[in-house]
Write a protein that holds these residues in place. Sequence first.
Motif, PDB file in Angstrom:
ATOM      1  N   TRP A  33       2.287  -4.832   5.750  1.00 54.72           N
ATOM      2  CA  TRP A  33       2.112  -3.621   6.551  1.00 54.72           C
ATOM      3  C   TRP A  33       1.260  -3.862   7.788  1.00 54.72           C
ATOM      4  O   TRP A  33       1.315  -3.074   8.744  1.00 54.72           O
ATOM      5  N   LEU A  34       0.485  -4.954   7.799  1.00 52.22           N
ATOM      6  CA  LEU A  34      -0.307  -5.257   8.987  1.00 52.22           C
ATOM      7  C   LEU A  34       0.574  -5.493  10.213  1.00 52.22           C
ATOM      8  O   LEU A  34       0.155  -5.239  11.345  1.00 52.22           O
ATOM      9  N   TYR A  81      -0.852 -11.893   6.830  1.00 51.94           N
ATOM     10  CA  TYR A  81       0.308 -11.022   7.035  1.00 51.94           C
ATOM     11  C   TYR A  81       1.270 -11.109   5.857  1.00 51.94           C
ATOM     12  O   TYR A  81       1.938 -10.126   5.514  1.00 51.94           O
ATOM     13  N   LEU A 119      -0.919  -3.275  13.382  1.00 47.24           N
ATOM     14  CA  LEU A 119      -1.724  -3.915  14.423  1.00 47.24           C
ATOM     15  C   LEU A 119      -1.358  -3.500  15.847  1.00 47.24           C
ATOM     16  O   LEU A 119      -2.242  -3.425  16.702  1.00 47.24           O
ATOM     17  N   ALA A 129      -8.625  -5.609   5.778  1.00 47.50           N
ATOM     18  CA  ALA A 129      -7.699  -6.730   5.628  1.00 47.50           C
ATOM     19  C   ALA A 129      -8.151  -7.926   6.462  1.00 47.50           C
ATOM     20  O   ALA A 129      -8.147  -9.069   5.984  1.00 47.50           O
ATOM     21  N   VAL A 130      -8.563  -7.682   7.696  1.00 42.19           N
ATOM     22  CA  VAL A 130      -9.013  -8.771   8.562  1.00 42.19           C
ATOM     23  C   VAL A 130     -10.230  -9.476   7.966  1.00 42.19           C
ATOM     24  O   VAL A 130     -10.419 -10.683   8.147  1.00 42.19           O
ATOM     25  N   GLN A 175      -4.137 -16.399   9.653  1.00 44.07           N
ATOM     26  CA  GLN A 175      -3.560 -15.108  10.021  1.00 44.07           C
ATOM     27  C   GLN A 175      -2.198 -14.909   9.369  1.00 44.07           C
ATOM     28  O   GLN A 175      -1.899 -13.834   8.818  1.00 44.07           O
ATOM     29  N   THR A 211       2.284 -12.805  14.567  1.00 43.58           N
ATOM     30  CA  THR A 211       2.925 -11.559  14.154  1.00 43.58           C
ATOM     31  C   THR A 211       4.437 -11.683  14.220  1.00 43.58           C
ATOM     32  O   THR A 211       5.157 -11.205  13.328  1.00 43.58           O
ATOM     33  N   HIS A 234      -0.308  -8.925   3.181  1.00 44.89           N
ATOM     34  CA  HIS A 234      -0.287  -7.498   3.534  1.00 44.89           C
ATOM     35  C   HIS A 234       0.763  -7.279   4.638  1.00 44.89           C
ATOM     36  O   HIS A 234       0.414  -7.162   5.822  1.00 44.89           O
ATOM     37  N   THR A 267      -7.169  -1.796   8.364  1.00 49.38           N
ATOM     38  CA  THR A 267      -6.971  -2.986   9.178  1.00 49.38           C
ATOM     39  C   THR A 267      -8.189  -3.892   9.119  1.00 49.38           C
ATOM     40  O   THR A 267      -8.088  -5.102   8.896  1.00 49.38           O
TER      41      THR A 267
END
Length: 216
Positions: free
Chosen positions: A109-110, A104, A114, A75-76, A100, A157, A107, A72
């Motif tokens: 899967w984030l 997403y 999260l 990726a961030v 952001q 998200t 990736h 995580t």
Amino acid sequence: MSSSIWNRPARGTRGPAPAHSRDEIVAAAMAMADSHGLGAVSMRAVASALNTGAGSLYRYLSSRDDLLDLMTDRAVDELRPYPEISGDWLDAMVRMARRQLQLYRAHPWLIDILPRPTAIGPAGLAWLDHCLAILRPVPAAPTAKFEAIAMMTGVTTLFARSEAAGPPAGFADIDMTAYPNLVAAFTAPPASAPRDLFEATVRGVLRGLLSEPPPP
């Protein structure tokens, strides 16, 4: 309870020298998640991708949760370089939200990783710090700013999850005569200039939470 992965050394001090670094393990896990989804990521699978035994990974990590935390934060960290802090604070926060959303998309899967309870890592702290720097001119309490950032992340998200799920099922096979308002909505002419729903939502949430002064 074990300490956060951020407070522990990159590898254990016992046993033979490990053949791989923590960074290599995280990179392999992220590549696996990008290709096959988060469910494919296990200590055994990552070890296999690195041509080593699963037990060897425990010299670096105490659990799969450690691995997910590291993935995580790695990726961030891709959110850097952050958009410049210039102009209106709301415009700057929308740029952060767009960054952001792009992350997403890169990736997916984030979206699933999260919501789990986790310790925030260095990259996550840096991103949060930058958001607070953008919001410095806003006359709101720190708690309100944290809430606004969390809501912005939630909205982003939600949009990313909706994109990943694809368009909803249609109504072609449903008798709509009992739902006149839906019929009217579906048959109305499209707007000449469709609005950017993502930006409109982010702006609305942030403006609503931060623009109005709190009641006395």
